[in-house]
Design a protein around this motif. Structure first.
Motif, PDB file in Angstrom:
ATOM      1  N   UNK A  68       0.807  -1.215   0.000  1.00  0.00           N
ATOM      2  CA  UNK A  68       0.000   0.000   0.000  1.00  0.00           C
ATOM      3  C   UNK A  68       0.845   1.273   0.000  1.00  0.00           C
ATOM      4  N   UNK A  69       2.101   1.180   0.460  1.00  0.00           N
ATOM      5  CA  UNK A  69       2.936   2.392   0.465  1.00  0.00           C
ATOM      6  C   UNK A  69       3.690   2.583  -0.855  1.00  0.00           C
ATOM      7  N   UNK A 112       0.196  -8.436   6.170  1.00  0.00           N
ATOM      8  CA  UNK A 112       0.472  -9.858   5.969  1.00  0.00           C
ATOM      9  C   UNK A 112       1.968 -10.160   6.075  1.00  0.00           C
ATOM     10  N   UNK A 113       2.824  -9.168   5.843  1.00  0.00           N
ATOM     11  CA  UNK A 113       4.269  -9.414   5.915  1.00  0.00           C
ATOM     12  C   UNK A 113       4.739  -9.720   7.335  1.00  0.00           C
ATOM     13  N   UNK A 121      13.315  -2.371   5.040  1.00  0.00           N
ATOM     14  CA  UNK A 121      12.054  -1.668   5.256  1.00  0.00           C
ATOM     15  C   UNK A 121      10.884  -2.360   4.566  1.00  0.00           C
ATOM     16  N   UNK A 122       9.770  -2.439   5.290  1.00  0.00           N
ATOM     17  CA  UNK A 122       8.519  -2.904   4.690  1.00  0.00           C
ATOM     18  C   UNK A 122       7.836  -1.734   3.997  1.00  0.00           C
ATOM     19  N   UNK A 123       6.668  -2.012   3.406  1.00  0.00           N
ATOM     20  CA  UNK A 123       6.003  -0.936   2.675  1.00  0.00           C
ATOM     21  C   UNK A 123       4.491  -0.940   2.855  1.00  0.00           C
ATOM     22  N   UNK A 124       4.053  -1.231   4.077  1.00  0.00           N
ATOM     23  CA  UNK A 124       2.632  -1.135   4.347  1.00  0.00           C
ATOM     24  C   UNK A 124       1.853  -2.362   3.941  1.00  0.00           C
ATOM     25  N   UNK A 125       2.150  -3.506   4.555  1.00  0.00           N
ATOM     26  CA  UNK A 125       1.376  -4.723   4.313  1.00  0.00           C
ATOM     27  C   UNK A 125       1.372  -5.549   5.583  1.00  0.00           C
ATOM     28  N   UNK A 168       1.951  -5.060  12.977  1.00  0.00           N
ATOM     29  CA  UNK A 168       0.796  -4.480  12.312  1.00  0.00           C
ATOM     30  C   UNK A 168      -0.537  -4.808  12.932  1.00  0.00           C
ATOM     31  N   UNK A 174      -6.338  -6.334   3.996  1.00  0.00           N
ATOM     32  CA  UNK A 174      -4.994  -6.860   4.237  1.00  0.00           C
ATOM     33  C   UNK A 174      -4.810  -8.306   3.772  1.00  0.00           C
ATOM     34  N   UNK A 193       8.511  -2.305   9.735  1.00  0.00           N
ATOM     35  CA  UNK A 193       7.332  -1.919   8.945  1.00  0.00           C
ATOM     36  C   UNK A 193       7.473  -0.494   8.413  1.00  0.00           C
ATOM     37  N   UNK A 194       6.916  -0.257   7.228  1.00  0.00           N
ATOM     38  CA  UNK A 194       7.025   1.048   6.565  1.00  0.00           C
ATOM     39  C   UNK A 194       6.484   2.192   7.402  1.00  0.00           C
ATOM     40  N   UNK A 195       5.464   1.886   8.224  1.00  0.00           N
ATOM     41  CA  UNK A 195       4.846   2.914   9.066  1.00  0.00           C
ATOM     42  C   UNK A 195       5.814   3.439  10.116  1.00  0.00           C
TER      43      UNK A 195
END
Lengths: 154, 387
Positions: free
Chosen positions: A63-64, B156-157, B150-154, B77, B316, B116-118
């Motif tokens: 989503x990002x 499930x990861x 870095x993650x990108x907003x998921x 998450x 998600x 996580x991206x957040x």
């Protein structure tokens, strides 16, 4: 070399050209251009020697990793339960009024995009939002006005 | 504190810890000795699933592969969970330290922290702390390196095999299990993947010894745990508490006097209604939790709560397997139809069957656990679903 080519090459030089470099490169594109165009995806596929479908598949999963044009400042308001209980809708209302756009839209001057997102991990300090990577918590309509004013003048 | 069972503990955030000494003394011990101490402590994974940490380390150490990895899962998450952010903000060295000890046991040269991206705003400070950590390792002549990914907003990861897929540059789609990560994880090599909090507790067990940890908690749920408290409470925040308390004891401490339900373990966890507060233990023998504790008072509509969770899961779900992709959508549409009166109340029973089917047939924990909140909310607050 076109700008896209240059950007992709620069990111690939930094992160490498293996399959594992794909997400860092995509993240780098988003950091610089706020979204990944299909032209950029094709270029990344060429640079990493993988199929464009693979790049597309990965890019559209997260989503990002935006694949449509976004403003310079992307605002993501948390809509998960704790923030929702603490008055998230008032925050959204205020943002829509200030920016004169609806959720999912970008201002005509390409400065702001307004989005919703799932849990940001600030449940004890809701409502919360992200402006690009920066987190803002315990929001009130007044606080939102101050924050947006600051960004408007940037 | 009026409630004398609810014991506040200070293991995780304790700042008075000589990082270098703990690492040095632990590195002088044999691998068997380290695994036995961890086994003795009874530490179970703090991400929610609760697998014994010592066994993960042991199984991976027994693999013959030359390349092995330790991965720290910081893809926090679950709605209502924010403890890993606080841990990474306050005591990142202990997290890295836990990874370094695991690396010795399994003989890994590389470790990864998947953030996580957040939480990208944590990155500059984490990188600084990581540089300090690496210089300590250099001093001790330990050959181990950590990289932050870095993650990108998921959501499930956070599922371990989806996390590996993401690290390898793919869509975060869970793999079939077995094989488990201890045999085939990142790059299909044996991998230990631990939650942030688990790694800190491991480190603290080697600082204080297993006995100190074991003194706390119950037979099934040893030690203490970091809880993320939110919702209708006068004191939201992060609290490290001894395991083994009942929901009633928890509510006495954190409730606003009008608590009607507590969601333990986030959207994928269980809803405990007031009538069950007294006999429900928070821990592996009762309701397990990765730390998320959300309180709801009588002004809240449990229909709205469930609807919010289902919307969350619908978005998600990775979409890979049909039970989860279609099931999440249909559960949400179903409760909407009942609420609008387009479907009879008995339709809820059909929806429960669907949730049960998802529990059995979904490929990973996401789809399997939707039934937890669905059942516990629908069963206990049926009127709120209908009227």
């Amino acid at each position: 070399m076109t700008e896209t080519k240059e950007l992709v090459k620069r990111l690939a030089d930094k992160h490498g050209r293996s399959r594992e470099s794909l997400i860092p490169i995509l993240q780098g594109v988003v950091q610089e251009e706020r979204f990944i165009s299909s032209e950029t995806m094709t270029e990344i596929a060429r640079e990493l020697d993988i199929s464009a479908a693979t790049v597309y598949g990965t890019a559209t999963f997260y989503s990002f990793l935006d694949t449509q044009p976004r403003g310079k400042y992307v605002i993501r308001v948390c809509k998960t339960i704790s923030c929702s209980m603490k008055g998230k809708h008032l925050i959204m209302q205020e943002l829509e009024d200030l920016l004169k756009i609806k959720v999912g839209e970008t201002t005509p001057n390409k400065k702001f995009s307004l989005l919703e997102t799932n849990c940001l991990g600030w449940c004890h300090k809701g409502p919360a939002m992200l402006v690009n990577d920066e987190a803002y918590t315990e929001l009130t309509p007044e606080k939102v006005r101050e924050i947006i004013n600051e960004y408007m003048n940037k | 504190m009026a409630n004398n069972f609810l014991r506040r503990v200070d293991l995780i955030f304790d700042q008075d810890c000589n990082f270098k000494d703990v690492l040095k003394s632990t590195y002088q011990r044999s691998n068997d000795d380290i695994i036995n101490e961890l086994l003795e402590s009874g530490l179970k994974g703090r991400g929610g699933a609760g697998f014994p940490t010592a066994l993960k380390w042991k199984f991976t150490s027994e693999q013959a592969d030359v390349e092995k990895y330790i991965v720290c899962n910081a893809d926090e998450g679950e709605p209502g969970t924010f403890k890993d952010r606080e841990i990474l903000f306050k005591v990142p060295l202990k997290v890295f330290g836990g990874m370094a000890i695991c690396a010795k046991v399994i003989n890994a040269k590389e470790g990864f922290l998947y953030l996580r991206g957040e939480y990208r705003f944590l990155l500059p400070e984490l990188e600084k702390q990581l540089a300090q950590f690496q210089s300590i390792l250099d001093e001790l002549k330990i050959d181990f390196h950590i990289k932050i990914i870095m993650g990108s907003g998921a959501y499930i990861c956070g599922e371990e095999s989806a996390l590996f897929e993401s690290m390898e540059g793919g869509r975060g789609e869970p793999r079939n299990k077995p094989p488990y990560p201890t045999v085939s994880g990142f790059r299909k090599k044996p991998t230990v993947i631990n939650n942030v909090e688990t790694l800190v507790y491991s480190f603290m067990i080697f600082r204080y010894g297993a006995h100190k940890f074991k003194e706390l908690g119950t037979a099934d749920s040893r030690g203490s745990k970091v809880f993320s408290v939110s919702g209708d409470t006068p004191k939201p925040g992060i609290y490290e508490l001894e395991l083994g308390m009942t929901v009633e004891q928890f509510v006495e401490e954190f409730g606003d006097g009008d608590t009607k339900a507590v969601q333990v373990g986030g959207a994928s966890g269980f809803c405990v209604p007031r009538k069950r507060f007294k006999d429900t233990i928070i821990g592996f023998e009762g309701v397990p939790t990765g730390g998320s504790m959300m309180l709801f008072n009588s002004s809240r509509s449990m229909y709205n709560v469930l609807h919010n969770y289902l919307e969350f899961f619908e978005e998600e779900s990775c979409g890979q397997c049909t039970p989860c992709r279609v099931g999440c959508q249909q559960l949400k549409l179903g409760i909407e139809a009942v609420k609008r009166g387009e479907r009879h109340a008995t339709y809820l029973e059909q929806l429960q069957k669907l949730a049960q089917t998802m529990k059995i047939t979904a490929k990973c924990g996401l789809g399997q656990s939707v039934a937890n909140s669905f059942f516990s909310i629908v069963e206990n607050f049926k009127e709120e679903m209908i009227y």
